[in-house]
Structure formats: C-alpha cells, structure tokens
Design a protein around this motif. Structure first.
Motif, PDB file in Angstrom:
ATOM      1  N   THR A   1       5.714  -0.083  -4.126  1.00 28.85           N
ATOM      2  CA  THR A   1       5.102   0.081  -2.811  1.00 28.85           C
ATOM      3  C   THR A   1       6.117  -0.209  -1.703  1.00 28.85           C
ATOM      4  O   THR A   1       7.198  -0.769  -1.945  1.00 28.85           O
ATOM      5  CB  THR A   1       3.906  -0.867  -2.630  1.00 28.85           C
ATOM      6  OG1 THR A   1       4.388  -2.221  -2.615  1.00 28.85           O
ATOM      7  CG2 THR A   1       2.872  -0.674  -3.725  1.00 28.85           C
TER       8      THR A   1
ATOM      9  N   SER B   1       5.754  -2.462   0.606  1.00 20.43           N
ATOM     10  CA  SER B   1       5.910  -3.925   0.681  1.00 20.43           C
ATOM     11  C   SER B   1       6.832  -4.456  -0.406  1.00 20.43           C
ATOM     12  O   SER B   1       7.660  -5.348  -0.161  1.00 20.43           O
ATOM     13  CB  SER B   1       4.547  -4.611   0.586  1.00 20.43           C
ATOM     14  OG  SER B   1       3.802  -4.417   1.758  1.00 20.43           O
ATOM     15  N   GLU B   2       6.714  -3.913  -1.613  1.00 22.59           N
ATOM     16  CA  GLU B   2       7.573  -4.367  -2.720  1.00 22.59           C
ATOM     17  C   GLU B   2       9.033  -4.009  -2.461  1.00 22.59           C
ATOM     18  O   GLU B   2       9.940  -4.804  -2.760  1.00 22.59           O
ATOM     19  CB  GLU B   2       7.089  -3.757  -4.033  1.00 22.59           C
ATOM     20  CG  GLU B   2       5.780  -4.348  -4.535  1.00 22.59           C
ATOM     21  CD  GLU B   2       5.150  -3.554  -5.672  1.00 22.59           C
ATOM     22  OE1 GLU B   2       4.288  -4.114  -6.368  1.00 22.59           O
ATOM     23  OE2 GLU B   2       5.505  -2.357  -5.860  1.00 22.59           O
TER      24      GLU B   2
ATOM     25  N   ARG C   1       1.950   0.165   3.875  1.00 18.62           N
ATOM     26  CA  ARG C   1       2.549  -0.948   3.124  1.00 18.62           C
ATOM     27  C   ARG C   1       2.143  -0.958   1.644  1.00 18.62           C
ATOM     28  O   ARG C   1       2.908  -1.428   0.807  1.00 18.62           O
ATOM     29  CB  ARG C   1       2.229  -2.286   3.789  1.00 18.62           C
ATOM     30  CG  ARG C   1       0.771  -2.679   3.793  1.00 18.62           C
ATOM     31  CD  ARG C   1       0.595  -4.057   4.432  1.00 18.62           C
ATOM     32  NE  ARG C   1       0.771  -4.008   5.878  1.00 18.62           N
ATOM     33  CZ  ARG C   1       0.979  -5.098   6.630  1.00 18.62           C
ATOM     34  NH1 ARG C   1       1.068  -6.298   6.060  1.00 18.62           N
ATOM     35  NH2 ARG C   1       1.109  -5.003   7.926  1.00 18.62           N
ATOM     36  N   LYS C   2       0.962  -0.426   1.311  1.00 21.73           N
ATOM     37  CA  LYS C   2       0.522  -0.407  -0.085  1.00 21.73           C
ATOM     38  C   LYS C   2       0.780   0.932  -0.775  1.00 21.73           C
ATOM     39  O   LYS C   2       0.426   1.109  -1.938  1.00 21.73           O
ATOM     40  CB  LYS C   2      -0.966  -0.739  -0.156  1.00 21.73           C
ATOM     41  CG  LYS C   2      -1.292  -2.156   0.298  1.00 21.73           C
ATOM     42  CD  LYS C   2      -2.777  -2.458   0.181  1.00 21.73           C
ATOM     43  CE  LYS C   2      -3.087  -3.874   0.634  1.00 21.73           C
ATOM     44  NZ  LYS C   2      -4.535  -4.176   0.555  1.00 21.73           N
ATOM     45  N   GLN C   3       1.431   1.822  -0.059  1.00 17.87           N
ATOM     46  CA  GLN C   3       1.692   3.160  -0.579  1.00 17.87           C
ATOM     47  C   GLN C   3       3.003   3.170  -1.368  1.00 17.87           C
ATOM     48  O   GLN C   3       3.952   2.456  -1.033  1.00 17.87           O
ATOM     49  CB  GLN C   3       1.796   4.123   0.611  1.00 17.87           C
ATOM     50  CG  GLN C   3       1.681   5.590   0.280  1.00 17.87           C
ATOM     51  CD  GLN C   3       1.516   6.408   1.566  1.00 17.87           C
ATOM     52  OE1 GLN C   3       0.748   6.046   2.447  1.00 17.87           O
ATOM     53  NE2 GLN C   3       2.260   7.498   1.646  1.00 17.87           N
ATOM     54  N   SER C   4       3.078   3.972  -2.423  1.00 22.98           N
ATOM     55  CA  SER C   4       4.320   4.101  -3.194  1.00 22.98           C
ATOM     56  C   SER C   4       5.403   4.731  -2.325  1.00 22.98           C
ATOM     57  O   SER C   4       5.151   5.708  -1.613  1.00 22.98           O
ATOM     58  CB  SER C   4       4.099   4.973  -4.432  1.00 22.98           C
ATOM     59  OG  SER C   4       3.183   4.360  -5.315  1.00 22.98           O
TER      60      SER C   4
END
Length: 234
Positions: free
Chosen positions: A92, A94-95, A128-131
């Motif tokens: 993601t 964020s990651e 932010r949570k999207q790949s």
C-alpha cells in the motif's frame, strides 16, 4: 555538502564516467542535464552508493564516503529517488512510506513526518490504503519522493522525476521540488527536461559522454547559445 571529485566508473570495457567533479552546497538546487547515455544516472547511483567507482572520491558533509554502503549514506542524510520511481507495487501507499523510514526508531517523529508527506501530497492521503501499483505515473512519482523524504534527508537525489508525465503534472512535480528545497532540503536533480530544470536550479552542470563539459549558474547557462541549441530547442 556533497562533493564528487574526479570520479571514474567502468562497466567492463566501457568508461562510463570520465573524471567527473561537481559539488552541491547546502540549500541549493543543482541540476545535471545532458542527453541519454551521458552518465547522469551513473553519477547519481555512484553518489548514493549503488554503483562502485573505479577511482575518485565522494564526500558528504565533509567526510569521505566513497567506500561506505548505500544504507550508511541514508543514515547520514542522503536519499535517492531512482529513475522509474521503483515503488513496491503490491504494498500500500502507507507501507511504501513506512519503508522510507526503515532506519529510524523515533516513532513519534515518523508519525509526524508521515502526516507531513500526506499534507504535501494530498492525493497520497486519499489513497493511503491503495496498492502502489494501481497509482498513476504521477502519483507513483509523488509516492517515491514522499518515501525518500521519510528518511529525513539533508540532501535529496532525484533522477528524472518528470519522465513520462503529462505537462500539467510536470509543473506540479517541479513546484513540489521547489517546496521541498524551500523547507530546507538540498537537491541534486538529474532531468531531461532541461528547460524546467534550469528554471528552478541555482546552478547546473552539463554532461556529454561521461564528462562535465559546462557548469555555472543555471540562469546563465540557460542563456548560452550552446545550451539553447542542444537542450532547449533554441
């Protein structure tokens, strides 16, 4: 802040960099322009420790870092945004940003800087949570720059940040580079869009076939006939 002295790099029998010397002073935006294959990317990769030189020195904040690892250079305050963005597509947003801070242990500072990245790049906050692999090219470039800023660099190396982007996005990326610099980060910029690069840079170097052939204040170089003819369509 960053000084490259008489750098030579070989790939087998190819002499890719031929005695390259340049310096980037604290607070500057310095751009390195030139045609494809001139040695610009190799210069950045050698500065950040991804490519070993045959000879020459790289100095950062007054210390010789020629033989130090890329990881150690990040610890000392150098971040590199590579050509082609190189985000982790299955992770993601964020990651990806968290990975930019992988050498840090100050959780509160990391959280503040993450919110700072989202403030600078609102589209990343929305995704932010999207790949990362589902983002557009411009969004991936913003993510790559945000990830590099999570290391809290004092100098940021940018390799072709406008490559493949639509004109409106190109302007936005260059505005962001200006903003990052205004907030205190020194920038070494490799860019094929010489016109835009020379507009925002303090100083510039021109590379041809592995050598620096011109250097000076960016505005003055942009006004020379050789640069206009070769790189600005003049």
């Amino acid at each position: 802040m960053l000084e490259i002295q008489d750098l030579n790099v070989h790939f087998g029998g190819i002499h890719a960099l031929k005695g390259v010397s340049l310096e980037v002073n604290e607070g500057e935006i310095v751009t390195l322009i030139g045609a494809n294959g001139a040695g610009k990317t190799t210069t950045l990769r050698t500065a950040s420790g991804l490519q070993k030189p045959s000879s020459g020195k790289v100095r950062f904040k007054g210390k010789d870092i020629t033989r130090t690892s890329a990881q150690e250079r990040v610890k000392r305050g150098m971040s590199h945004v590579p050509e082609g963005r190189r985000v982790f597509p299955r992770m993601t947003v964020s990651e990806n940003l968290d990975l930019g801070a992988y050498l840090r242990r100050d959780r509160d500072g990391i959280a503040r800087d993450l919110e700072g990245v989202f403030a600078r790049f609102p589209v990343l906050a929305e995704r932010r949570k999207q790949s990362a692999g589902t983002l557009s090219g411009g969004e991936q470039q913003m993510l790559a720059m945000g990830r590099a800023m999570m290391a809290r660099p004092s100098v940021l190396l940018l390799d072709e940040p406008s490559m493949g982007l639509a004109p409106l996005l190109v302007q936005e990326i260059f505005d962001i580079i200006r903003s990052i610099n205004a907030d205190g980060t020194t920038v070494l910029l490799v860019e094929q869009n010489a016109n835009m690069a020379l507009q925002i840079a303090d100083r510039a170097y021109v590379m041809e076939t592995g050598s620096i052939v011109l250097s000076g204040k960016a505005a003055e170089l942009a006004d020379t006939e050789d640069v206009k003819r070769a790189y600005l369509g003049g």
